[in-house]
Design a protein around this motif. Structure first.
Motif, PDB file in Angstrom:
ATOM      1  N   ASP A 203       0.705  -1.303   0.205  1.00 18.13           N
ATOM      2  CA  ASP A 203       0.047   0.159   0.104  1.00 18.13           C
ATOM      3  C   ASP A 203       0.841   1.221  -0.023  1.00 18.13           C
ATOM      4  N   ARG A 205       2.965   4.574  -0.879  1.00 17.68           N
ATOM      5  CA  ARG A 205       2.066   5.929  -1.490  1.00 17.68           C
ATOM      6  C   ARG A 205       3.621   6.741  -1.959  1.00 17.68           C
ATOM      7  N   HIS A 222      -1.232   5.581  -5.202  1.00 18.62           N
ATOM      8  CA  HIS A 222      -1.497   4.754  -4.030  1.00 18.62           C
ATOM      9  C   HIS A 222      -0.916   3.526  -4.772  1.00 18.62           C
TER      10      HIS A 222
END
Length: 294
Positions: A203, A205, A222
């Protein structure tokens, strides 16, 4: 108090004042302006009436920073794309020998925390900075801000809850961050997408700040796939005159990317559990000016 003594007293406290102003504002140039304004007020003050120069100077600096924040908020200026603080070179040297104190100072000036502080009110931010970053007692903060101690405790509690809800919930290992930074850059330079993906948390970013003045994503990316493919794609189009220099900014290892001898961008990562969770890229040229000498 002589002119030389006046200057010496101020210079003794300048690092503290700059630290307070920068954490309040997230902008090096604004912090320097506030400290300069504090100097002007100090130089004109009746210093014979000042029993505690340190407290007096911190009070002036904090109030000036609050005023500056309120002016910025009142203008309501729209910022193009994600906002990140102006990178600040941090080198605590031997001035902070204790490991716990170093970790506290580094965390209080990290990009992730300063982004969260940006969403606080000016008073909440002042209380949080003075209490959490510099360890001021509530009673002293109340005096500095001309507020009741109960009100200061309430502001501190609200600010702390806000920050804790939004700040990263992990301890950063400096050695691991340095290693992952170097491996990530090596994989990017080789266009090794598989290598990049192996270093990114699922996950992950990517937050890029250009202010609309340089090429960068205008939204946060993302997922490891999107971040890895973006980095690999950008690296494949890299200019031939780019060079890289290790640097410490905002309490952590970073890389200053130069185009010729001019700062092009600053790259830093957050890590947890051996993976990169966030990639920060600052490309707004207005935020890179202070790094020209580094």
């Amino acid at each position: 108090m002589t002119a030389d003594t006046t200057t010496d007293v101020f210079e003794e406290h300048r690092p503290l004042l700059t630290g307070v102003a920068y954490r309040m504002l997230g902008r090096v140039a604004d912090a320097e302006d506030v400290v300069q304004d504090a100097w002007l007020r100090w130089s004109r003050a009746d210093r014979e009436q000042v029993r505690e120069p340190r407290a007096y100077l911190v009070r002036i600096t904090t109030r000036l920073a609050i005023d500056r924040l309120r002016q910025v908020q009142a203008r309501g200026e729209a910022y193009v794309g994600p906002w990140l603080p102006e990178p600040c070179v941090t080198d605590f040297g031997d001035t902070v020998p204790d490991t716990a104190d170093r970790a506290l100072l580094a965390d209080s000036v990290s990009l992730a925390v300063l982004v969260v502080l940006e969403s606080l009110s000016p008073l909440e931010r002042a209380v949080f900075v003075l209490r959490e970053a510099f360890g001021y007692p509530y009673a002293e903060i109340a005096t500095l801000l001309d507020r009741g101690e109960a009100a200061v405790r309430q502001l501190a509690g609200r600010a702390r809850r806000h920050v804790e809800e939004r700040r990263p919930r992990y301890e950063v290992d400096p050695a691991q961050r340095r290693d992952l930074t170097e491996r990530f850059l090596a994989a990017a330079a080789e266009g090794d997408l598989a290598g990049l993906m192996s270093l990114l948390a699922p996950d992950a970013r990517l937050v890029a700040d250009s202010g609309g003045k340089a090429k960068a994503p205008v939204r946060i990316l993302h997922s490891a796939d999107k971040v890895g493919r973006f980095i690999a794609g950008v690296a494949g189009k890299g200019a031939p005159d780019l060079s890289f220099r290790g640097i410490e900014v905002n309490g952590g290892r970073a890389v200053l990317i130069l185009s010729g001898d001019k700062p092009d961008s600053v790259f830093q990562v957050d890590v947890a559990d051996g993976r990169i969770t966030t990639v920060y890229i600052i490309r707004n040229p207005d935020k890179l000016r202070s790094l020209a000498a580094h």
